[in-house]
Design an enzyme around this catalytic site. Sequence first.
Site, PDB file in Angstrom:
ATOM      1  N   ASP A   1      11.777  21.097  33.446  1.00  0.00           N
ATOM      2  CA  ASP A   1      12.542  22.350  33.523  1.00  0.00           C
ATOM      3  C   ASP A   1      12.617  23.002  32.137  1.00  0.00           C
ATOM      4  O   ASP A   1      12.596  24.228  32.012  1.00  0.00           O
ATOM      5  CB  ASP A   1      13.957  22.085  34.055  1.00  0.00           C
ATOM      6  CG  ASP A   1      13.930  21.399  35.421  1.00  0.00           C
ATOM      7  OD1 ASP A   1      12.914  21.554  36.129  1.00  0.00           O
ATOM      8  OD2 ASP A   1      14.889  20.707  35.761  1.00  0.00           O
TER       9      ASP A   1
ATOM     10  N   GLY B   1       2.027  15.247  26.955  1.00  0.00           N
ATOM     11  CA  GLY B   1       2.255  16.664  26.629  1.00  0.00           C
ATOM     12  C   GLY B   1       1.757  17.609  27.702  1.00  0.00           C
ATOM     13  O   GLY B   1       1.944  17.361  28.898  1.00  0.00           O
TER      14      GLY B   1
HETATM   15  O1  TA6 Z   1      13.952  18.445  37.388  1.00  0.00           O
HETATM   16  C1  TA6 Z   1      15.158  17.746  37.567  1.00  0.00           C
HETATM   17  C2  TA6 Z   1      15.858  18.300  38.753  1.00  0.00           C
HETATM   18  O2  TA6 Z   1      15.904  19.661  38.528  1.00  0.00           O
HETATM   19  C3  TA6 Z   1      17.241  17.763  39.007  1.00  0.00           C
HETATM   20  O3  TA6 Z   1      18.194  18.517  38.341  1.00  0.00           O
HETATM   21  C4  TA6 Z   1      17.383  17.787  40.528  1.00  0.00           C
HETATM   22  O4  TA6 Z   1      18.303  18.681  40.952  1.00  0.00           O
HETATM   23  C5  TA6 Z   1      15.976  17.916  41.044  1.00  0.00           C
HETATM   24  O5  TA6 Z   1      15.121  18.105  39.935  1.00  0.00           O
HETATM   25  C6  TA6 Z   1      15.663  18.889  42.095  1.00  0.00           C
HETATM   26  O6  TA6 Z   1      14.278  18.875  42.418  1.00  0.00           O
HETATM   27  P1  TA6 Z   1      13.721  19.256  43.840  1.00  0.00           P
HETATM   28  O7  TA6 Z   1      12.232  19.157  43.677  1.00  0.00           O
HETATM   29  O8  TA6 Z   1      14.281  18.276  44.814  1.00  0.00           O
HETATM   30  O9  TA6 Z   1      14.160  20.644  44.137  1.00  0.00           O
END
Ligand code: TA6
Length: 308
Positions: free
Chosen positions: A248, A221
């Site tokens: 996210d 968590g």
């Molecule tokens: O958190 C997942 C994610 O947002 C994917 O959608 C992918 O695009 C990636 O992480 C991007 O992360 P970064 O740290 O490379 O900008």
Amino acid sequence: MILTVTLNTALDITYTVDALTPHTSHRVDRVGERPGGKGLNVARVLAALGHESVVTGFVGGSVGTVLRELIAPLPPRDALVPIEGSTRRTVAVVDAATGDTTQLNEAGPTVTPTEWTAFLAAYETLLRDADAVALCGSLPPGIHVGAYAELVRRARAAGVPTLLDTSGEPLRRGIAARPDLAKPNADELARLTGSREPLRAARDARRRGAHAVVASLGPEGLLAATPDGIWQAAPPAPVLGNPTGAGDSVVAALLAGLVEGLPWPDRLARAVALSAATVLAPAAGEFDPAAYEELLPRVTVTEEATAA
Ligand code: TA6
């Protein structure tokens, strides 16, 4: 509206295979293609929660065209800035048997100084209508490591609260510019502070400049160190699925809670439930609404006795 910044947008490709075995070739059972990069995922979750959201950052080339076509039909609103270079792809390989995910992220296009200047002008205009701004993800080549610090300072000057979700040196410099909230995971926090003890590390990150820190601790968590207190929030049980984008959704819930003025325990409960409901969804930027409603009342939020 809530503004999300993704300087390194991506076309997220998800391959699902039966069982991932090193040194063998695999048939891909399912291919998914989604607009990605952390801030885009955050904005899509915010839109699903009923918040007006706008995405900015860079987009370019043929991959960028596909990305924009995928964004166009639904909110969030596209305020991406065009560049010469091509938007990157990321590939997530999901093992259907175990749910284990292997993520491969391209570095991204090189952004020129002129393109950065054009972005700053667009950012200043968007800040005028923003209730909050999230600065998310890695920096593409060509962008200086102090870029997030600069974006935090500009938002502060415009009176817009900021949430920072990045790693490494951009996180260190961004925190020194005093964002309202930083959301590192346990590894990012340990790299920043040198401490593997999350509470000690979160307090250290606050001393470095973040007004509040919410650390994601994976299946355990969240830990929040805030001026109002320290809380731990945990799901009722570990959730199995694709964890890509779970962080996210934490950012989306925290932003929604910030603009709605919710107390910290409510923000954290929503963040944990939304993140778990994202693990149960097929891709980042999505969540299972029924699972979210079912999990929300079962999240445990505990206040730590020690003062922040
Ligand atoms: O958190 C997942 C994610 O947002 C994917 O959608 C992918 O695009 C990636 O992480 C991007 O992360 P970064 O740290 O490379 O900008």
